[in-house]
Motif scaffolding. Structure first.
Motif, PDB file in Angstrom:
ATOM      1  N   TYR A 170       0.837  -1.199   0.000  1.00 31.27           N
ATOM      2  CA  TYR A 170       0.000   0.000   0.000  1.00 31.27           C
ATOM      3  C   TYR A 170       0.875   1.254   0.000  1.00 31.27           C
ATOM      4  O   TYR A 170       1.932   1.292   0.633  1.00 31.27           O
ATOM      5  CB  TYR A 170      -0.852   0.052   1.265  1.00 31.27           C
ATOM      6  CG  TYR A 170      -1.817  -1.091   1.433  1.00 31.27           C
ATOM      7  CD1 TYR A 170      -2.882  -1.276   0.564  1.00 31.27           C
ATOM      8  CD2 TYR A 170      -1.681  -1.973   2.509  1.00 31.27           C
ATOM      9  CE1 TYR A 170      -3.782  -2.313   0.742  1.00 31.27           C
ATOM     10  CE2 TYR A 170      -2.572  -3.016   2.699  1.00 31.27           C
ATOM     11  CZ  TYR A 170      -3.621  -3.188   1.816  1.00 31.27           C
ATOM     12  OH  TYR A 170      -4.500  -4.213   1.995  1.00 31.27           O
ATOM     13  N   PHE A 194       2.705  -0.100   5.057  1.00 31.92           N
ATOM     14  CA  PHE A 194       2.394   0.835   3.973  1.00 31.92           C
ATOM     15  C   PHE A 194       3.546   1.808   3.814  1.00 31.92           C
ATOM     16  O   PHE A 194       4.349   2.014   4.722  1.00 31.92           O
ATOM     17  CB  PHE A 194       1.085   1.586   4.244  1.00 31.92           C
ATOM     18  CG  PHE A 194       1.134   2.550   5.402  1.00 31.92           C
ATOM     19  CD1 PHE A 194       1.372   3.906   5.204  1.00 31.92           C
ATOM     20  CD2 PHE A 194       0.930   2.102   6.705  1.00 31.92           C
ATOM     21  CE1 PHE A 194       1.409   4.797   6.275  1.00 31.92           C
ATOM     22  CE2 PHE A 194       0.962   2.977   7.777  1.00 31.92           C
ATOM     23  CZ  PHE A 194       1.205   4.322   7.564  1.00 31.92           C
ATOM     24  N   LEU A 199      -5.485   6.042  -0.825  1.00 34.55           N
ATOM     25  CA  LEU A 199      -4.703   4.812  -0.716  1.00 34.55           C
ATOM     26  C   LEU A 199      -4.533   4.202  -2.096  1.00 34.55           C
ATOM     27  O   LEU A 199      -5.507   4.040  -2.835  1.00 34.55           O
ATOM     28  CB  LEU A 199      -5.410   3.821   0.212  1.00 34.55           C
ATOM     29  CG  LEU A 199      -4.669   2.511   0.507  1.00 34.55           C
ATOM     30  CD1 LEU A 199      -3.475   2.769   1.421  1.00 34.55           C
ATOM     31  CD2 LEU A 199      -5.621   1.492   1.150  1.00 34.55           C
ATOM     32  N   HIS A 200      -3.287   3.866  -2.446  1.00 34.55           N
ATOM     33  CA  HIS A 200      -2.992   3.201  -3.711  1.00 34.55           C
ATOM     34  C   HIS A 200      -2.561   1.772  -3.428  1.00 34.55           C
ATOM     35  O   HIS A 200      -1.746   1.517  -2.537  1.00 34.55           O
ATOM     36  CB  HIS A 200      -1.860   3.920  -4.452  1.00 34.55           C
ATOM     37  CG  HIS A 200      -2.233   5.258  -4.992  1.00 34.55           C
ATOM     38  ND1 HIS A 200      -1.480   5.905  -5.968  1.00 34.55           N
ATOM     39  CD2 HIS A 200      -3.268   6.096  -4.714  1.00 34.55           C
ATOM     40  CE1 HIS A 200      -2.037   7.070  -6.258  1.00 34.55           C
ATOM     41  NE2 HIS A 200      -3.112   7.215  -5.493  1.00 34.55           N
ATOM     42  N   GLU A 201      -3.090   0.849  -4.198  1.00 30.97           N
ATOM     43  CA  GLU A 201      -2.601  -0.529  -4.200  1.00 30.97           C
ATOM     44  C   GLU A 201      -2.703  -1.041  -5.624  1.00 30.97           C
ATOM     45  O   GLU A 201      -3.813  -1.247  -6.139  1.00 30.97           O
ATOM     46  CB  GLU A 201      -3.394  -1.439  -3.263  1.00 30.97           C
ATOM     47  CG  GLU A 201      -2.774  -2.836  -3.200  1.00 30.97           C
ATOM     48  CD  GLU A 201      -3.625  -3.851  -2.454  1.00 30.97           C
ATOM     49  OE1 GLU A 201      -3.048  -4.814  -1.928  1.00 30.97           O
ATOM     50  OE2 GLU A 201      -4.865  -3.695  -2.428  1.00 30.97           O
ATOM     51  N   LEU A 256      -9.658  -1.830   3.611  1.00 32.68           N
ATOM     52  CA  LEU A 256      -8.735  -2.572   4.464  1.00 32.68           C
ATOM     53  C   LEU A 256      -9.449  -3.695   5.208  1.00 32.68           C
ATOM     54  O   LEU A 256      -8.877  -4.774   5.424  1.00 32.68           O
ATOM     55  CB  LEU A 256      -8.068  -1.620   5.465  1.00 32.68           C
ATOM     56  CG  LEU A 256      -7.147  -0.558   4.865  1.00 32.68           C
ATOM     57  CD1 LEU A 256      -6.723   0.436   5.936  1.00 32.68           C
ATOM     58  CD2 LEU A 256      -5.920  -1.199   4.218  1.00 32.68           C
TER      59      LEU A 256
END
Length: 225
Positions: free
Chosen positions: A2, A29, A56-58, A73
């Motif tokens: 993340y 993260f 949030l980047h994933e 999450l």
């Protein structure tokens, strides 16, 4: 892995929510801090469809808004919400109330971790919000046994009220004993101490945040670098 994009730690209450949740739950993260209104940094619009933080980047996923990040999450990690169904329902309701309510607290007592402010007065709408916070926190701790809002473990509902704990500290807000102890519990967590220490080290001063303070109160102490 993340990547969590956040704003200034001194001011960004919305950024604190997912940051403290991931920190306290031990979810790894990478932090990317973009200060407000500072030249030379990538624009918020390049990292979030709303041009706001947190985001949030994933991989190819972009998850914006703190409540959405918590639910994202929750689908991937244990402990985001309480295991007990009743506690979970209460916690989600309390988090949603914070997400959409407490307008007077947001307007009059904006988050500014590194200073102490004496309010000129406590308007009725602010008093109503403070009374509700005291009642809500007292209910959660007493109903589920504490020391956190929905039981013995830190969960997303606590993350949503962490920015308010900093506000209580900044503005010297008076609360019922149980609620006051809850604030002390939040401020004593490892993550909150780290966020606070790093907020004090920031050298940026965001004028929209700073210029609004004299309208509501007087700065009595500035602990920032």
């Amino acid at each position: 892995m993340y990547t969590l994009y956040i704003g200034n730690k001194n001011y960004s209450s919305w950024s604190l929510r997912p940051w403290i949740l991931m920190t306290e739950l031990g979810i790894p993260f990478t932090e990317r801090l973009i200060p407000f209104n500072e030249p030379g940094y990538e624009p918020f619009a390049s990292i979030s469809p709303t041009a706001k933080v947190p985001c949030l980047h994933e991989g190819k996923d972009r998850v914006w808004d703190s409540l959405s990040i918590a639910e994202y999450l929750n689908e991937r990690h244990k402990g985001v919400w309480p295991e007990d169904a009743s506690a979970r329902a209460w916690a989600r309701s309390a988090a949603a109330e914070m997400h959409s309510g407490f307008g007077a607290v947001r307007e009059i007592c904006s988050m500014n971790c590194g200073v102490r402010i004496a309010l000129h007065s406590v308007p009725d709408n602010l008093k109503k919000d403070i009374d509700r916070l005291g009642a809500l926190w007292t209910e959660g701790v007493q109903r589920f046994g504490g020391p956190f809002l929905a039981g013995p473990k830190f969960t997303a509902v606590d993350a949503f009220y962490c920015p308010v704990a900093f506000r209580v500290q900044t503005y010297g807000v008076q609360l019922p004993p149980t609620a006051a102890r809850y604030v002390e519990t939040l401020l004593a967590t490892r993550g909150m101490k780290k966020w606070y220490d790093e907020a004090l080290q920031e050298v940026w001063r965001d004028l929209p945040h700073e210029e609004d303070t004299p309208k509501w109160g007087k700065v009595t102490q500035d602990l920032r670098k």
